[in-house]
Write an enzyme that holds these catalytic residues in place. Structure first.
Site, PDB file in Angstrom:
ATOM      1  N   ASP A   1     -32.397  -4.118 -35.515  1.00 49.69           N
ATOM      2  CA  ASP A   1     -33.699  -4.436 -34.933  1.00 49.69           C
ATOM      3  C   ASP A   1     -34.011  -3.501 -33.774  1.00 49.69           C
ATOM      4  O   ASP A   1     -34.362  -3.930 -32.672  1.00 49.69           O
ATOM      5  CB  ASP A   1     -33.718  -5.903 -34.496  1.00 49.69           C
TER       6      ASP A   1
ATOM      7  N   GLY B   1     -40.120 -13.510 -20.172  1.00 48.26           N
ATOM      8  CA  GLY B   1     -40.450 -13.033 -21.510  1.00 48.26           C
ATOM      9  C   GLY B   1     -40.182 -14.117 -22.529  1.00 48.26           C
ATOM     10  O   GLY B   1     -39.596 -15.155 -22.218  1.00 48.26           O
TER      11      GLY B   1
HETATM   12  N1  LIG Z   1     -31.686  -8.620 -19.920  1.00 46.40           N
HETATM   13  C1  LIG Z   1     -32.993  -8.719 -19.680  1.00 46.40           C
HETATM   14  N2  LIG Z   1     -33.479  -8.324 -18.500  1.00 46.40           N
HETATM   15  C2  LIG Z   1     -34.814  -8.401 -18.241  1.00 46.40           C
HETATM   16  N3  LIG Z   1     -35.717  -8.841 -19.126  1.00 46.40           N
HETATM   17  C3  LIG Z   1     -35.294  -9.250 -20.328  1.00 46.40           C
HETATM   18  C4  LIG Z   1     -33.917  -9.202 -20.674  1.00 46.40           C
HETATM   19  N4  LIG Z   1     -33.772  -9.657 -21.944  1.00 46.40           N
HETATM   20  C5  LIG Z   1     -35.018  -9.966 -22.368  1.00 46.40           C
HETATM   21  N5  LIG Z   1     -35.943  -9.732 -21.412  1.00 46.40           N
HETATM   22  C6  LIG Z   1     -37.400  -9.953 -21.491  1.00 46.40           C
HETATM   23  O1  LIG Z   1     -37.642 -11.038 -22.358  1.00 46.40           O
HETATM   24  C7  LIG Z   1     -38.423 -10.629 -23.471  1.00 46.40           C
HETATM   25  C8  LIG Z   1     -37.985 -11.355 -24.714  1.00 46.40           C
HETATM   26  O2  LIG Z   1     -36.713 -10.880 -25.100  1.00 46.40           O
HETATM   27  P1  LIG Z   1     -36.043 -11.248 -26.479  1.00 46.40           P
HETATM   28  O3  LIG Z   1     -34.899 -10.332 -26.640  1.00 46.40           O
HETATM   29  O4  LIG Z   1     -35.784 -12.694 -26.524  1.00 46.40           O
HETATM   30  O5  LIG Z   1     -37.162 -11.025 -27.539  1.00 46.40           O
HETATM   31  P2  LIG Z   1     -37.766  -9.751 -28.241  1.00 46.40           P
HETATM   32  O6  LIG Z   1     -36.720  -8.754 -28.523  1.00 46.40           O
HETATM   33  O7  LIG Z   1     -38.916  -9.287 -27.430  1.00 46.40           O
HETATM   34  O8  LIG Z   1     -38.306 -10.391 -29.572  1.00 46.40           O
HETATM   35  P3  LIG Z   1     -37.488 -10.908 -30.837  1.00 46.40           P
HETATM   36  O9  LIG Z   1     -36.483 -11.902 -30.377  1.00 46.40           O
HETATM   37  O10 LIG Z   1     -38.534 -11.513 -31.681  1.00 46.40           O
HETATM   38  O11 LIG Z   1     -36.846  -9.702 -31.427  1.00 46.40           O
HETATM   39  C9  LIG Z   1     -38.248  -9.135 -23.566  1.00 46.40           C
HETATM   40  O12 LIG Z   1     -39.333  -8.532 -24.181  1.00 46.40           O
HETATM   41  C10 LIG Z   1     -38.115  -8.764 -22.095  1.00 46.40           C
HETATM   42  O13 LIG Z   1     -39.383  -8.663 -21.510  1.00 46.40           O
END
Ligand SMILES: Nc1ncnc2c1ncn2[C@@H]1O[C@H](COP(=O)(O)OP(=O)(O)OP(=O)(O)O)[C@@H](O)[C@H]1O
Length: 821
Positions: free
Chosen positions: A596, A478
């Site tokens: 958020d 992601g």
């Molecule tokens: N602990 C985790 N386990 C599995 N997948 C994850 C995990 N954390 C993040 N991801 C994957 O990575 C993606 C990006 O996560 P991240 O938290 O960086 O961004 P976001 O919340 O989608 O966006 P933003 O940072 O702009 O709020 C998520 O949408 C998810 O698909």
């Protein structure tokens, strides 16, 4: 039956020892109990004065046994030659500085015969973590002593540390009070296994509560000097408090007079009053990774309730059904006869850290029962009846009016771990790859950051590159505002993790990195994504989390080819998320506002458990009650942003409630918060869903995949809840606790409808006959009509309930927790 009004105590212990540690004379405590000084005691080793020291606390304490303490710098054993059988061992601790010793350095283990009762224990830390704050602590264990065995209690100071104790109490108990052997299988919640408590486990009492009543002091117990505390600190909402009723209790052979004192059975919480149905709920913080035994005590003392099937309820433990058709009259055989029921539950430890979790106990009225005719034969199984002329729920409400007595005793037990001593003590050391507390400054590679290596693990860059094959694109799962997220394996492939690497060009940055570590490492909850650690080498900013195998909630709602999730599972996910938010808003020391909340920040693990992630934007709430918001520049995500926060730049936890309201409608409608190319009134989901709710057309925008599943009552409740979360004025939005309750109630409505065969596949149209009357509102959720109650209203309500309390009321409870921590 035994007359409970006789003056004698129901039980006289065969062994009853009170040892005032560090004292050379005999002393008397506030309950006028006489304690022996341990200096010349037959239970102390003869060289006691060479192997340990006695000390008086630096603070002036008047209470015995806290005035003096014994200090151990090496292994030390007291030996009690007691009779065979189960014993209460009570250890008294007053953690303050003694002599020159810093109490924060005291860590020790404690064993008794074959059992490790305490493991690298700090009385100081334990007391500091307690809410409300206390100065001293009594740890209570139950250990069985075999024939010809001596009861040894041994203190093992941790390396470079010391142990101490202020007092030791040993009291015997009736043989089968808790150890009830093979004839008494105990249901284990969540699977069909039976549990037997024989002489093998040791138990630790965690909570022993007089439900709906005042404290019952040790001298008012039945002879075992057990303390029964009020349950107010553990009730989820203060419902069901019912006046004490001074009636004679009819003890029986199965529940003899020593089981619990009479006052326990005559003070109570009950389930209802007029048209309200109370769900009674308690929560108990416990360590995860242990079995817990809950002993619930009941006694029907409302004279109008005399028949079986007249008051029937369901017992839930940790959201799982522990008992359907609970019927005190049926269990006990009549009014005023006490009865208790035991249940065992495993509180799982998904992250292996034995972190605290809330163990929930709830009782809901069961709506399907009506009383047997007075002359009816007594049968053991509840009879379900369908009387078309009488609304089914009316019978229950009728019988609940005025409040009968349901006593819940959660007897806090704990369960045991039987370990060999050396192994048990050896296992207290942290894994070598974890940075120990005292080792904060050791990393040579870090660029001088003040990150909390004591709270989470610090990884080297080599560990991370090897976990991700040098950040290979194939490992990317992601990407967010922070940068790429990789899947990786650490600890020789044993653990799968998600690795977030800050993109140097990202406009999020060092500040969020620090915030996320600072926040997440202090917050632990089943419904929050656990931060495992971080890497800060070579200016990299990398966060390592538990891997959530099923990805984001959004991926399961739309924009992917995944199987649609059934409605009930969606509700469970919303409930889990609400629990996580509830913990953030109320569970930790200070309110934490996520800022958020959105469907991509709700992740799902292998078992579909919802976990909130992404704390980079989180803010701590105000410290003092005089301020109820935090001023801040607006952050958050388009479509989820609380308009009030946007306008005023004042952040409260109600901003999270707003965003969560958007998520609720996303879950219901399976569409994004914003779709720019729709007609104007439909672009913003929050506005569109509120509009449809008000016009009564919400059912038309429900995700077609679940339209057939969702019961009309459930949809009504859910819609009302989502709408209330999205109110313009934050004050008028419900608190997250009420949102949680509303969701649980929605699930209950769905399940009840399904049980009646009407919700599942029954069409999404109007309410079919036999579904719950819609007017049957849950008292635990915000008012249904007009504007919701404000926080102020809630406070008034709460204080009214409190002031209405009469002195003597009850449900009571004991919980015990497996030991070996
Ligand atoms: N602990 C985790 N386990 C599995 N997948 C994850 C995990 N954390 C993040 N991801 C994957 O990575 C993606 C990006 O996560 P991240 O938290 O960086 O961004 P976001 O919340 O989608 O966006 P933003 O940072 O702009 O709020 C998520 O949408 C998810 O698909």
């Amino acid at each position: 039956a035994v007359d409970d009004n006789s003056p004698w105590l129901p039980y006289t212990p065969t062994d009853y020892i009170l040892l005032d540690c560090g004292s050379s004379s005999n002393t008397t405590d506030a309950s006028l109990r006489s304690w022996d000084g341990d200096v010349r005691s037959q239970f102390s080793p003869s060289n006691i004065e060479n192997t340990s020291s006695n000390a008086t606390s630096s603070k002036s304490v008047i209470q015995v046994p806290y005035k003096t303490s014994r200090i151990f710098h090496s292994q030390f054993t007291y030996s009690f030659p007691v009779s065979a059988g189960p014993k209460f061992i009570r250890l008294y601790f007053y953690p303050v500085n003694y002599s020159e010793l810093d109490i924060t350095n005291s860590f020790f283990s404690l064993t008794s015969n074959d059992y490790t009762l305490l493991n690298n224990f700090s009385a100081f830390l334990t007391v500091s973590a307690m809410k409300p704050a206390v100065a001293s602590l009594i740890k209570e264990f139950i250990v069985n002593v075999r024939d010809n065995q001596i009861l040894n209690i041994t203190f093992w100071p941790s390396p470079n540390s010391y142990a101490f104790v202020n007092g030791i109490e040993v009291v015997s108990m009736p043989e089968n009070l808790y150890i009830r052997g093979n004839d008494h299988p105990i249901p284990q919640v969540s699977d069909n296994q039976r549990f037997y408590i024989d002489y093998n486990p040791a138990l630790e009492t965690l909570y022993r509560l007089n439900v709906g009543g005042n404290e019952v002091s040790i001298t008012n117990d039945t002879g075992m000097f057990r303390l029964w505390s009020p349950d107010d600190d553990y009730t989820y909402e203060d419902y069901g408090f019912t006046p004490h009723r001074d009636v004679a209790i009819r003890y029986r052979q199965e529940t003899p007079p020593y089981t619990a004192p009479k006052i326990i059975y005559t003070t109570r919480r009950t389930m209802g009053n007029d048209s309200l149905r109370y769900n009674l709920t308690w929560k108990f913080p416990v360590d995860s990774g242990f079995y817990y035994l809950l002993r619930l005590h009941f006694c029907e003392i409302q004279l109008e309730v005399t028949l079986k099937n007249q008051r029937v309820f369901i017992i839930y433990i940790n959201n799982q059904t522990a008992q359907r058709g609970a019927d005190v009259i049926q269990w006990s055989g009549g009014t005023r006869i006490p009865v208790f029921k035991d249940y065992v539950i495993m509180v799982t430890d998904p992250d292996g850290r034995q972190s605290k979790q809330d163990l929930w106990l709830a009782m809901y009225p069961e709506l399907d029962f009506r009383p047997d005719p007075p002359s009816g034969p007594f049968t053991l199984s509840p009879q379900k009846k369908n009387n078309k002329e009488t609304p089914r729920w009316a019978v229950i409400i009728g019988t609940v009016v005025g409040g009968g007595s349901v006593l819940v005793l959660i007897l806090g037990f704990l369960i045991f771990r039987r370990r060999r001593r050396v192994k048990a003590l050896g296992s207290t050391q942290p894994k070598s790859s974890w940075v120990p507390l005292s080792d904060r400054s050791k990393s040579t590679k870090t660029s001088g950051s003040s990150l909390p290596s004591d709270l989470c693990r610090r990884f080297s860059l080599e560990e991370i590159t090897s976990a991700t094959c040098n950040f290979d694109d194939n490992f990317v799962i992601g990407a967010g505002g922070f940068g790429n997220v990789y899947k990786g394996h650490i600890d020789n492939g044993a653990t799968t993790v998600a690795i977030k690497r800050l993109n140097p060009s990202s406009n999020q940055g060092a500040r969020e990195f620090q915030t996320e570590i600072g926040m997440l490492s202090k917050l632990r909850h089943l419904h929050l994504v656990s931060l495992i650690g971080y890497c800060n080498d070579n200016r990299e900013m990398i966060l390592i989390y538990d891997y959530m195998a099923r990805g984001t909630l959004r991926d399961h709602l739309y924009k992917s080819k995944k199987q649609p999730i059934p409605w009930k599972q969606r509700l469970q996910i919303c409930i889990g998320t609400a629990r996580g938010l509830h913990y953030l808003h109320t569970g930790a020391k200070r309110t934490t506002i996520h800022r958020d909340v959105k469907s991509t920040n709700i992740l799902l693990d292998e078992k579909w458990v919802a976990k909130i992630s992404d704390f980079g934007l989180s803010k701590l709430g105000p410290i003092d009650a005089g301020h109820n918001h935090v001023s801040t520049t607006v952050k958050g995500s388009f479509g989820y942003l609380d308009p009030e926060y946007y306008k005023r730049q004042q952040l409260t936890e109600k901003s999270d409630v707003y965003s969560f309201g958007v998520v609720l409608f996303e879950v219901l409608c399976a569409r994004p918060a914003i779709i720019l190319d729709l007609p104007e009134d439909q672009v913003n989901l929050a506005e569109w869903a509120r509009h449809c709710y008000k016009n009564g057309t919400l059912d038309q925008i429900v995700d077609p995949n679940i339209r057939e599943e969702i019961a009309p009552e459930c949809l009504k409740k859910f819609g009302e809840l989502g709408d209330s979360c999205l109110r313009e004025n934050g004050f008028k939005r419900p608190g997250i606790n009420n949102v949680l309750w509303g969701l649980e109630f929605s699930l209950q409505l769905q399940e009840e409808a399904e049980m009646k065969g009407q919700g599942d596949g029954g069409g999404g149209g109007g309410g079919g006959g036999g579904l719950l009357p819609v007017a049957l509102a849950s008292p635990l959720t915000p008012p249904l009509h007009g504007e919701s109650m404000t926080d102020n209203d809630e406070n008034v309500l709460r204080s009214m309930t409190n002031s209405d309390k009469l002195k003597n009321m009850t449900l009571f409870s004991e919980i015990m927790n497996p030991m070996g921590r």
